[in-house]
Scaffold this active site. Structure first.
Site, PDB file in Angstrom:
ATOM      1  CE  LYS A  13      -2.028  -1.130   3.893  1.00 12.44           C
ATOM      2  NZ  LYS A  13      -1.285  -2.375   4.180  1.00 12.44           N
ATOM      3  NE  ARG A  88      -4.418   0.429   9.209  1.00 16.76           N
ATOM      4  CZ  ARG A  88      -3.220   0.063   8.858  1.00 16.76           C
ATOM      5  NH1 ARG A  88      -2.793  -1.138   9.105  1.00 16.76           N
ATOM      6  NH2 ARG A  88      -2.407   0.914   8.270  1.00 16.76           N
ATOM      7  NE  ARG A 127       8.000  -2.889   6.148  1.00 12.72           N
ATOM      8  CZ  ARG A 127       6.701  -2.636   6.316  1.00 12.72           C
ATOM      9  NH1 ARG A 127       6.021  -2.037   5.337  1.00 12.72           N
ATOM     10  NH2 ARG A 127       6.089  -3.000   7.414  1.00 12.72           N
ATOM     11  NE  ARG A 156       6.379  -0.638  10.074  1.00  7.80           N
ATOM     12  CZ  ARG A 156       5.269  -0.556   9.355  1.00  7.80           C
ATOM     13  NH1 ARG A 156       5.292   0.104   8.201  1.00  7.80           N
ATOM     14  NH2 ARG A 156       4.142  -1.101   9.765  1.00  7.80           N
ATOM     15  NE  ARG A 167       2.066  -5.001  10.980  1.00  8.09           N
ATOM     16  CZ  ARG A 167       3.133  -4.848  10.185  1.00  8.09           C
ATOM     17  NH1 ARG A 167       4.271  -5.429  10.487  1.00  8.09           N
ATOM     18  NH2 ARG A 167       3.034  -4.111   9.108  1.00  8.09           N
TER      19      ARG A 167
END
Ligand code: AP5
Length: 219
Positions: A13, A88, A127, A156, A167
């Site tokens: 996204k 969300r 990532r 992160r 998540r």
């Protein structure tokens, strides 16, 4: 044009939101980025959000609705916006609809980025993100410099395997119902296969946006 980007963590996204924002000349509003900047700066908002974010839980709807209202009433959003991860939960979808109705606007379309769980876990474990401008990178070590702004690349906290699993579960429980909510509404939702080269996915996303345009103009 106001577009809502939906999809699980790691679906791209942020990556595609940046590209769509540039292509459509509108700002990208990402609640995740707003919240991470607040955590980094130690603001009251950041202090409220940090624990939930680190666990991979959602922050309360009331907090998100406040961010949403501020961002959409800013002059930069007058010509539209790409809303990345802003919606969300069903109450957030309802809140967005109301916020936009109050200023005489509506969501023009929803793009749903679809990727299998295995690929999501692979992407998130590799990532790093810039701690200044939040651009995501793949295959770059923490501690190296951001190509875009020179900031430092970091991993992160919510990209550790346990938080990623959580998540994904939160997405299935709380965000998947938003897809059904939009399908039942009169807002058009287009699903996009988000696996492939970033440029290929971008081309699919832009084609989806054009299909929304066509519907609105009747062409
Ligand atoms: P947020 O930052 O929005 O996290 P997310 O939704 O989990 O999404 P990600 O940023 O992990 O992934 P993405 O889909 O943007 O993918 P990306 O482009 O980076 O939110 C974080 C937290 O904030 C939430 O968990 C919650 O606590 C809180 N929050 C935020 N909004 C909220 C709300 N509305 N309500 C409540 N709480 C909220 O790509 C991922 C990786 O894949 C990158 O490394 C990228 O380079 C790579 N990649 C991208 N595209 C491709 C491709 N086509 N092929 C291969 N690799 C690719």
């Amino acid at each position: 044009m106001i577009l809502v980007l939906l999809g699980p963590p790691g679906a791209g996204k942020g990556t595609q939101g940046e590209r769509l924002a540039a292509a459509l000349s509108v700002p990208r509003i990402a609640t995740g980025d707003v919240l991470r900047a607040a955590v980094r700066d130690g603001t009251p908002l950041g202090l409220k959000a940090k624990a939930a974010m680190d666990r991979g839980d959602l922050v309360p709807d009331s907090v998100i609705l406040g961010i949403m209202k501020d961002a959409l009433s800013a002059p930069e959003a007058a010509g539209g916006a790409i809303l990345d991860g802003v919606v969300r939960t069903v109450p957030q979808a309802e809140g967005l609809e109301q916020t936009l109705a109050d200023i005489g606007r509506r969501v023009d379309g929803v793009l749903l980025f679809e990727v299998e769980d295995e690929e999501l876990v692979r992407r998130l474990s590799g990532r790093t993100v810039c701690d200044t401008c939040q651009t995501p990178f793949t295959g770059r070590e923490p501690g190296s410099r951001c190509d875009k702004c020179g900031g430092q690349l970091v991993q992160r906290k919510d990209d550790d395997p346990e938080a990623v699993r959580h998540r994904l579960a939160v997405y299935r429980e709380q965000t998947a119902p938003v897809i059904a909510w939009y399908r039942d509404s009169d807002t058009q939702l287009v699903a996009i296969d988000a696996v492939g080269e970033v440029a290929e996915v971008e081309a699919r996303a832009l084609a989806a946006v054009r299909s929304l345009d066509g519907r609105q103009t009747g062409s």
